[in-house]
Scaffold this motif. Structure first.
Motif: not given
Ligand code: CAA
Length: 256
Positions: A1, A3-4, A7, A30-31, A33-35, A37-38, A85
């Protein structure tokens, strides 16, 4: 995936940058989800006391990714459950400072409104233009914009799809500060560093209490505030803060 998001850590500040510059940081799944999670990871990290969320100079975020959802059916949308999300972002307990420059539109404006302190550059253009593409806001725009700026402005912005200038957003209470574009990120970091020096539990409870102002009646909200106020007398930071005041020294807050 891909890096959308990117950090980094700066002392007690966790920094998150949206990283789809070619798409003006359009918020694909994807962004998001990553956001989520971060933000959750920083929220659970004892060393981090506050977060800064930024895009880039041209765009904070130009909304949900239109190309992602153009052909979606109701069933597709239901299965994607994209708002799960957003619920996770809403549950973050530490404060989030938004550093907003350029476009903050649709889901981008809604993401900005999920943040707690909002620094906007003079170039920020803020709106809910979903009406132009056949839909309406779906991540809280009709509710949070109305609560922040009132019905008349919210109707104007949401029904015409026009963009607010940073100054209009400031005058209407939607953003906290407006600064020249070359300073917007540093100003957000400066605010985050100030908050990071405060007692972390009092900061989190104050955030929780302010957010309740939009959910409760005045008397329920006052009662809620009072209980959190009492609760802080169980923390070491309350003893340290008051003792330091009496001894005329700088307090050292530990978050316990
Ligand atoms: N989704 C997908 N891609 C987007 C996007 C979005 N929301 N916004 C911009 N992009 C893409 C463009 O398609 C373009 O890609 P290509 O170079 O591959 O063509 C690239 O980003 C640059 O955009 P423009 O060429 O359009 O740049 P511009 O300076 O001429 O215009 C803009 C900028 C006014 C922001 C314009 O891009 C725009 O109107 N974007 C859409 C804004 C919008 O409608 N947002 C709401 C989305 S729906 C939503 O958010 C629902 C919700 O509440 C959850």
């Amino acid at each position: 995936m891909a890096d959308e998001i990117l950090t980094e850590r700066d002392g007690h500040v966790g920094v998150i940058r949206l990283n789809r510059p070619k798409q003006l940081n359009a918020l694909n799944l994807a962004l998001m989800e990553q956001l989520a999670c971060a933000l959750e990871a920083f929220d659970a990290d004892d060393d981090i006391r506050v977060m800064v969320l930024a895009g880039n100079e041209r765009a904070f975020a130009a909304g949900a990714d239109i190309k992602d959802m153009a052909d979606a059916s109701v069933v597709d949308q239901y299965k994607r459950n994209q708002f799960a999300r957003w619920e996770r972002i809403k549950r973050v307990r530490k404060p989030i400072v938004a550093a907003v420059s350029g476009f903050a539109l649709g889901g981008g404006c809604e993401l900005m409104m999920h943040c707690d302190v909002i620094v906007a550059s003079e170039t920020a253009r803020i709106g809910q233009p979903e009406i132009n593409i056949g839909v309406m806001p779906g991540a809280g725009g009709t509710q949070r914009l109305t609560r922040a700026m009132g019905k008349a402005t919210a109707m104007d912005v949401i029904l015409t799809g026009r963009f607010l200038t940073a100054q209009e957003a400031l005058a209407g209470g939607l953003v906290s500060r407006v600064v020249p574009v070359e300073h917007y990120f540093e100003e957000a970091m400066k605010i985050a560093r100030v908050i990071a020096e405060k007692p972390p539990l009092a900061v989190q409870m104050a955030k929780e209490s302010v957010l309740k102002a939009h959910e409760m009646s005045l008397s329920q909200g006052l009662e809620y505030e009072r209980k959190l106020f009492y609760m802080l007398f169980a923390t070491q930071d309350q003893k340290e803060g008051m003792q330091a005041f009496i001894e005329k020294r700088k307090p050292e807050f530990k978050g316990c």
